[in-house]
Enzyme design. Structure first.
Site, PDB file in Angstrom:
ATOM      1  N   ARG A 168     -16.863 -62.731  10.520  1.00 47.92           N
ATOM      2  CA  ARG A 168     -17.054 -61.804   9.404  1.00 47.92           C
ATOM      3  C   ARG A 168     -16.984 -62.567   8.090  1.00 47.92           C
ATOM      4  O   ARG A 168     -15.918 -62.648   7.471  1.00 47.92           O
ATOM      5  CB  ARG A 168     -15.982 -60.712   9.446  1.00 47.92           C
ATOM      6  CG  ARG A 168     -16.016 -59.862  10.710  1.00 47.92           C
ATOM      7  CD  ARG A 168     -14.855 -58.888  10.720  1.00 47.92           C
ATOM      8  NE  ARG A 168     -14.853 -58.057  11.918  1.00 47.92           N
ATOM      9  CZ  ARG A 168     -13.920 -57.141  12.204  1.00 47.92           C
ATOM     10  NH1 ARG A 168     -12.906 -56.965  11.358  1.00 47.92           N
ATOM     11  NH2 ARG A 168     -13.992 -56.426  13.308  1.00 47.92           N
ATOM     12  N   ASP A 189     -17.080 -63.338   4.243  1.00 50.92           N
ATOM     13  CA  ASP A 189     -16.699 -62.498   3.109  1.00 50.92           C
ATOM     14  C   ASP A 189     -17.863 -62.296   2.149  1.00 50.92           C
ATOM     15  O   ASP A 189     -18.896 -62.957   2.237  1.00 50.92           O
ATOM     16  CB  ASP A 189     -15.546 -63.152   2.342  1.00 50.92           C
ATOM     17  CG  ASP A 189     -14.266 -63.227   3.152  1.00 50.92           C
ATOM     18  OD1 ASP A 189     -14.070 -62.369   4.027  1.00 50.92           O
ATOM     19  OD2 ASP A 189     -13.459 -64.140   2.897  1.00 50.92           O
ATOM     20  N   ARG A 199     -11.043 -71.098   2.538  1.00 49.33           N
ATOM     21  CA  ARG A 199     -10.959 -70.959   1.087  1.00 49.33           C
ATOM     22  C   ARG A 199      -9.544 -71.240   0.579  1.00 49.33           C
ATOM     23  O   ARG A 199      -9.360 -71.818  -0.503  1.00 49.33           O
ATOM     24  CB  ARG A 199     -11.429 -69.569   0.668  1.00 49.33           C
ATOM     25  CG  ARG A 199     -12.922 -69.346   0.892  1.00 49.33           C
ATOM     26  CD  ARG A 199     -13.311 -67.883   0.731  1.00 49.33           C
ATOM     27  NE  ARG A 199     -12.938 -67.386  -0.576  1.00 49.33           N
ATOM     28  CZ  ARG A 199     -12.910 -66.080  -0.882  1.00 49.33           C
ATOM     29  NH1 ARG A 199     -13.180 -65.171   0.051  1.00 49.33           N
ATOM     30  NH2 ARG A 199     -12.581 -65.690  -2.098  1.00 49.33           N
TER      31      ARG A 199
END
Length: 253
Positions: free
Chosen positions: A50, A52, A197
């Site tokens: 998934r 972002d 991240r």
């Protein structure tokens, strides 16, 4: 019913991520709409990960099942005729019925792009995180080297999350310079929510002299998100590849 493996490349700038959501455009919704236009019925697409909002992909993998009797080539051509310009189907391959884009995956390769120069780069404003002051690349490389192996990555997991297993096997955590770009490459069997991240944000703080590379083991041992650095912006992140049983893991570069 036939199961197909779909490989996608996309620019995530104008999407609220992969997963279907109400009242906002997503990659999953857009792909499913294209498939529905072809099959004349609703088809569900399962993604390998998934991504972002704002995250890009060079090799996102998805799977879908259908009884529509089109060949691999016909699916590929029809999909690209219905998809918008910022999403491309790279391949459509028939696979075994037990194939699952997410649960069959053995490893993923992500890259994060940092632009490190005094002047802004208009063409990369939505493709890389721009950092104008010099970074200590060697210190960042030393810090990244501490990330390899099977470890608890709780300090790099953004809450809230439904995940109850913080263990990941990081096989590659390397940084290289390409002109003004610093490319951060990470390969693991799995990744936690916003893990890459969070790692990159922490490595940037090392490069800025705000943290020491020697602090990385302590940070990992803390198992607390507050111990790590900021979360890097989404637009510098790329899902490069998803590997399955029949594909090799990358050799360190």
């Amino acid at each position: 019913m036939t199961t197909f493996k779909l490989v996608l490349e996309y620019d995530g700038t104008h999407y609220a991520g992969w997963q279907r959501q109400l009242n906002v455009p997503t990659i999953q919704e857009t792909v499913e709409s294209a498939l529905a236009a072809i099959a004349q019925t609703r088809l569900t697409v399962v993604g390998a990960g998934r991504t972002d909002a704002g995250v890009h992909a060079l090799g996102q993998v998805a799977s879908f099942r259908t009884d529509r009797g089109l060949s691999e080539r016909e699916w590929l051509r029809a999909l690209n005729a219905h998809l918008p310009a910022d999403i491309s189907a790279l391949s459509v391959v028939q696979v075994a019925d037990d194939f699952h884009a997410r649960y069959s995956a053995k490893g993923k390769l992500y890259e994060y792009h940092l632009l490190n120069r005094p002047e802004r780069a208009p063409l990369l404003r939505e493709r890389a995180w721009m950092l104008y002051k010099p970074l200590d690349l060697y210190a960042m490389m030393d810090a990244a080297a501490c990330l390899t192996g099977r470890q608890d990555f709780s300090s790099f997991e953004t809450a809230p999350t439904e995940n109850d297993n913080p263990q990941c096997h990081m096989q590659q955590a390397e940084l290289r310079r390409q002109g003004d770009l610093i490319v951060c490459a990470f390969y693991a069997d799995r990744f936690l929510k916003q893990m890459v991240r969070s790692i990159v944000g922490t490595l940037v703080e090392v490069g800025q002299g705000k943290r020491s590379a020697a602090d990385m083991p302590r940070l990992l041992a803390a198992r607390a998100r507050a111990a790590a650095g900021r979360t890097a912006p989404a637009h510098g992140l790329y899902l490069v590849r998803v590997d399955y049983q029949d594909t090799p893991i990358p050799n360190p570069t």
